[in-house]
Design a protein around this motif. Structure first.
Motif, mmCIF file in Angstrom:
data_model
loop_
_atom_site.group_PDB
_atom_site.id
_atom_site.type_symbol
_atom_site.label_atom_id
_atom_site.label_comp_id
_atom_site.label_asym_id
_atom_site.label_seq_id
_atom_site.Cartn_x
_atom_site.Cartn_y
_atom_site.Cartn_z
ATOM 1 N N GLY A 179 0.783 -1.233 0.000
ATOM 2 C CA GLY A 179 0.000 0.000 0.000
ATOM 3 C C GLY A 179 0.810 1.275 0.000
ATOM 4 N N SER A 211 -3.999 10.979 1.467
ATOM 5 C CA SER A 211 -4.216 9.811 2.320
ATOM 6 C C SER A 211 -3.668 8.552 1.665
ATOM 7 C CB SER A 211 -5.717 9.619 2.589
ATOM 8 O OG SER A 211 -6.262 10.726 3.262
ATOM 9 N N THR A 216 -3.563 4.071 2.701
ATOM 10 C CA THR A 216 -3.822 2.988 3.639
ATOM 11 C C THR A 216 -2.785 1.892 3.422
ATOM 12 O OG1 THR A 216 -6.192 3.435 3.704
ATOM 13 C CG2 THR A 216 -5.455 1.284 4.464
ATOM 14 N N SER A 275 -1.401 -1.891 4.373
ATOM 15 C CA SER A 275 -1.918 -3.180 4.810
ATOM 16 C C SER A 275 -0.764 -4.080 5.219
ATOM 17 C CB SER A 275 -2.697 -3.851 3.680
ATOM 18 O OG SER A 275 -3.783 -3.056 3.262
ATOM 19 N N PHE A 320 -3.535 9.352 11.919
ATOM 20 C CA PHE A 320 -3.400 7.948 11.541
ATOM 21 C C PHE A 320 -4.346 7.098 12.388
ATOM 22 C CE2 PHE A 320 1.304 7.996 9.929
ATOM 23 C CZ PHE A 320 1.010 9.071 9.109
ATOM 24 N N SER A 329 -5.899 -0.481 12.656
ATOM 25 C CA SER A 329 -7.019 -1.399 12.856
ATOM 26 C C SER A 329 -6.555 -2.806 12.498
ATOM 27 C CB SER A 329 -8.226 -0.985 12.004
ATOM 28 O OG SER A 329 -7.897 -1.017 10.627
ATOM 29 N N TYR A 335 -4.069 -2.843 9.453
ATOM 30 C CA TYR A 335 -4.116 -1.704 8.548
ATOM 31 C C TYR A 335 -3.609 -0.443 9.250
ATOM 32 C CZ TYR A 335 -7.284 -4.836 6.084
ATOM 33 O OH TYR A 335 -7.843 -5.920 5.459
ATOM 34 N N GLN A 390 -4.406 3.465 8.379
ATOM 35 C CA GLN A 390 -5.013 4.524 7.589
ATOM 36 C C GLN A 390 -4.281 5.820 7.914
ATOM 37 O OE1 GLN A 390 -7.604 4.626 5.223
ATOM 38 N NE2 GLN A 390 -6.979 6.758 5.003
ATOM 39 N N ASN A 450 -3.987 9.834 7.112
ATOM 40 C CA ASN A 450 -4.641 11.010 6.551
ATOM 41 C C ASN A 450 -3.798 12.260 6.817
ATOM 42 O OD1 ASN A 450 -6.964 9.449 5.824
ATOM 43 N ND2 ASN A 450 -7.687 9.624 7.939
#
Length: 118
Positions: free
Chosen positions: A8, A17, A19, A21, A67, A70, A79, A81, A83
């Motif tokens: 990713g 952004s 994400t 993985s 960030f 998850s 993950y 994420q 931003n």
């Protein structure tokens, strides 16, 4: 042996952004907690996000509010994420799994490059 594989990463403009993985071979339950680290050239590897087996997240001040970590215990995935990315977020990002015993070595992925630049 459980392996971690990140994906990713890429090039993104400031404010954008991404994400990331992290795929866990076998089972994510091999680890007591999962983490994301990053390392920029000339700097030490930095812990930026953690998540316990119960799903409790924790963040470094440098990424808090931007960030989100998850996990998917069914798909054996973790993950990150990201931003509102900044140029200073440019780094190689590593997934890390810490085992339930101090006598078992922790596991690292190979890393994925994130570059934030216009």
């Amino acid at each position: 042996q459980v392996q971690l594989t990140e994906s990713g990463g890429g090039l993104v403009q400031p404010g954008g952004s991404l994400t990331l993985s992290c795929s866990v071979s076998r089972t994510i339950w091999a680890f007591a907690s999962m983490h994301w680290y990053r390392q920029s050239p000339g700097k030490q590897r930095e812990l930026i996000a953690s998540i316990t087996s119960g799903g409790q997240p924790n963040y470094a001040d440098s990424v808090k509010g931007r960030f989100a970590i998850s996990r998917d215990n069914v798909q054996n995935m973790v993950y990150l994420q990201m931003n509102s990315l900044k140029p200073e977020d440019t780094a190689v990002y590593y997934c890390n799994g810490k085992p339930p015993s101090q006598f078992i070595p922790e596991t690292w992925g190979q890393g994925t490059q994130v570059t934030v630049s216009s």
